[in-house]
Scaffold this motif. Structure first.
Motif, short mmCIF file in Angstrom:
data_model
loop_
_atom_site.label_atom_id
_atom_site.label_comp_id
_atom_site.label_asym_id
_atom_site.label_seq_id
_atom_site.Cartn_x
_atom_site.Cartn_y
_atom_site.Cartn_z
N PHE A 1 0.84 -1.20 0.00
CA PHE A 1 0.00 0.00 0.00
C PHE A 1 0.87 1.25 0.00
N TYR A 2 1.92 1.22 0.83
CA TYR A 2 2.82 2.36 0.91
C TYR A 2 3.50 2.60 -0.45
N HIS A 3 3.95 1.56 -1.10
CA HIS A 3 4.62 1.72 -2.39
C HIS A 3 3.67 2.29 -3.44
N GLY B 1 -7.91 -1.22 -0.22
CA GLY B 1 -7.74 -2.66 -0.20
C GLY B 1 -8.94 -3.39 -0.78
N VAL B 2 -8.67 -4.50 -1.49
CA VAL B 2 -9.73 -5.29 -2.13
C VAL B 2 -9.58 -6.75 -1.73
N ARG B 3 -10.65 -7.29 -1.13
CA ARG B 3 -10.61 -8.68 -0.66
C ARG B 3 -11.24 -9.64 -1.66
N GLY C 1 -11.13 -2.94 5.31
CA GLY C 1 -10.72 -1.95 6.30
C GLY C 1 -9.45 -1.21 5.97
N THR C 2 -8.58 -1.78 5.14
CA THR C 2 -7.27 -1.18 4.89
C THR C 2 -7.36 -0.15 3.78
N LYS C 3 -7.14 1.11 4.15
CA LYS C 3 -7.16 2.22 3.21
C LYS C 3 -5.99 3.15 3.55
N VAL C 4 -5.45 3.84 2.53
CA VAL C 4 -4.27 4.67 2.71
C VAL C 4 -4.45 5.98 1.95
N ASP D 1 -7.40 0.41 -6.53
CA ASP D 1 -7.70 -0.82 -5.80
C ASP D 1 -6.44 -1.69 -5.71
N LEU D 2 -6.17 -2.19 -4.50
CA LEU D 2 -5.01 -3.05 -4.29
C LEU D 2 -5.49 -4.38 -3.71
N PRO D 3 -5.44 -5.46 -4.50
CA PRO D 3 -5.93 -6.75 -4.02
C PRO D 3 -5.09 -7.30 -2.87
N VAL D 4 -5.76 -7.90 -1.89
CA VAL D 4 -5.10 -8.57 -0.77
C VAL D 4 -5.77 -9.93 -0.57
N ARG D 5 -5.06 -10.81 0.06
CA ARG D 5 -5.66 -12.10 0.41
C ARG D 5 -6.30 -11.98 1.79
N TYR D 6 -7.57 -12.24 1.84
CA TYR D 6 -8.35 -12.05 3.06
C TYR D 6 -8.27 -13.32 3.89
N ARG D 7 -7.89 -13.16 5.16
CA ARG D 7 -7.67 -14.31 6.03
C ARG D 7 -8.83 -14.51 6.99
#
Length: 490
Positions: A354-356, A368-370, A409-412, A452-458
């Motif tokens: 996200f920072y990059h 963030g995109v789950r 929940g993750t937003k920057v 949108d930045l895809p993430v793996r939702y745990r």
């Protein structure tokens, strides 16, 4: 204030005899239009009033605004700008603009040879690109007056209206336009913007009914023009662009990670251990939200064991995650603001990505995109997944930008952009208990570049979700209706 009379684009235009003849013809035409407009009582004024309303929505009051091709200056003067500068090559138009709007600075200059000694927060080109000899050249001149956060707002006629617009002056519905026009499509303009170092952010259609017919005009121009297939019949296309991002050379910033935590005692130590250092350092800002377990004590124990680290521990003043996020942002000391849910369903190890994305300029609001990668079992119940997909479609349509997952929940975003978001928060109010829509709506209203930045939702490893499927689902439906009224059907 200076207007340079020499630059590569301007020299080339003046040395080209066809360009010079074109400019002289256009100047004579618009001088004549200015004289005729003194006593004009046609029916086309509604179109310009509608454009003023749309621009007031897109451009917050109190900014430094430049309009290139300002004509008589009415649009520019309507925006409540802190500093307003209008440029037009018609001496007759500029004379009338100065007489009508004494608090606005007007400069007689050709857009192709524009060079001012200042930059602006917003730059308008309204009904101008159809009339230019060198559209890319003017875009390059505009780019030179941009700051990194500047937004360039354009509107230009749809080619479908070529015949109606040629007939309108004979019916006293509009003032005459030059017979030869650039009839550019949205892809045409997007390509020219990119060639000039500007990045298109979004576009939409406006004005289905250019006459101020009661009931009919508001229905057409606020509702029907937003719907398929009628939107393709609109008179004008609006676009918002920004300067294409350049690689950052400034010193890296401090990153503040805001962690709303309610009944998450078992995850606190993992958050400290797993959250990586980013930029010039990572600050953890915990906002404990009236837990019934020992979450607050767990945070204090972990923080005291790391006294040398950047850590803040807050008690939430109100209720709801949205209130916790706002409290954390207010206390944060970093220039980059991140949200990390304490349930760790989004791994802290993903935060550097996200920072990059933010640091490289790829986006100004990283979401963030789950819903891209497969989820772990039990990470999200089927009905919740279906609801998330529906709301992502609904909000993408409402906001005019693709938002694949509104509730991750993750937003920057940067502190400076968040401060601007706060300044406009009254437009939407503060009824959002999640905090996600407060940020997404605000970012869209500011025309930030949303990525949108895809993430793996745990799946959770501790505790249970604080989301109530039916109660919060109903609230989300109300937010869709609210966003439609405040963003889409304006």
């Amino acid at each position: 204030m200076t207007v340079a009379q020499a630059n590569p684009i301007g020299v080339q235009a003046r040395e080209d005899s066809a360009a010079g003849e074109y400019a002289r013809g256009r100047r004579a035409h618009w001088d004549a239009v200015a004289r005729r407009s003194d006593g004009w009582r046609g029916a086309g004024g509604y179109y310009h009033r509608r454009l003023e309303a749309v621009h007031r929505f897109v451009i917050p009051a109190g900014l430094r605004v430049l309009e290139v091709g300002c004509g008589r200056g009415d649009l520019l003067a309507s925006l409540g700008a802190r500093r307003a500068v209008g440029v037009d090559f018609s001496a007759e138009m500029i004379e009338r603009a100065r007489a009508a709007h004494r608090d606005v600075t007007f400069i007689e200059a050709d857009a192709h040879a524009l060079e001012l000694d200042e930059s602006f927060d917003a730059i308008i080109l309204s009904d101008l690109v159809n009339d230019l000899w060198d559209v890319q050249g003017v875009f390059e001149r505009v780019r030179a007056h941009c700051l990194p956060h500047t937004r360039v707002i354009l509107n230009f006629y749809s080619r479908l209206w070529e015949l109606p617009l040629s007939i309108a002056p004979r019916m006293k519905l509009a003032l005459a336009k030059p017979k030869i026009q650039n009839w550019l499509t949205v892809p045409d303009v997007s390509n020219l913007l990119r060639l000039a170092g500007l990045e298109p952010l979004r576009h939409w259609e406006e004005v289905l009914m250019p006459l101020g017919i009661p009931i009919m005009a508001p229905l057409c121009n606020r509702v029907l023009v937003r719907t398929w297939p009628l939107k393709h019949l609109a008179l004008t296309n609006l676009m918002v662009a920004r300067p294409a991002p350049m690689r950052e050379c400034d010193p890296p910033p401090v990153v503040s990670v805001i962690v709303p935590a309610r009944n998450e005692s078992g995850n606190i130590e993992s958050i400290f251990q797993r959250t990586p250092s980013m930029g010039a350092g990572t600050e953890l800002v915990f906002v404990e939200g009236h837990s019934t377990d020992d979450t607050f004590a767990a945070i204090e124990r972990a923080a005291s064991a790391r006294a040398q680290d950047r850590v803040q521990v807050l008690k939430q003043p109100g209720r709801g995650k949205g209130d916790a996020v706002r409290a954390g942002f207010a206390a944060a000391r970093g220039e980059v603001l991140m949200i990390l849910d304490a349930d760790l369903t989004v791994p802290p190890e993903d935060l550097p990505r996200f920072y990059h994305a933010w640091r490289s300029g790829q986006g100004e609001f990283i979401n963030g995109v789950r819903l891209v990668y497969p989820m772990e079992k039990q990470a999200m119940r089927p009905l919740n997944l279906l609801g998330n997909k529906f709301f992502s479609w609904a909000f993408s349509w409402l906001l005019g930008q693709p938002i694949k997952d509104t509730l991750c929940g993750t937003k920057v975003l940067s502190r400076s952009d968040y401060q601007r978001l706060i300044a406009g928060r009254a437009y939407f109010g503060e009824f959002d208990p999640f905090g996600d829509f407060d940020l997404v709506f605000g970012a869209a209203k500011l025309n930030l570049k949303i990525v949108d930045l895809p993430v793996r939702y745990r799946a959770r490893t501790y505790g249970s979700t604080n989301i109530h499927r039916w109660r919060h689902g109903w609230l989300l439906l109300k937010m869709v209706a609210f966003a439609a009224r405040r963003i889409k059907f304006i």
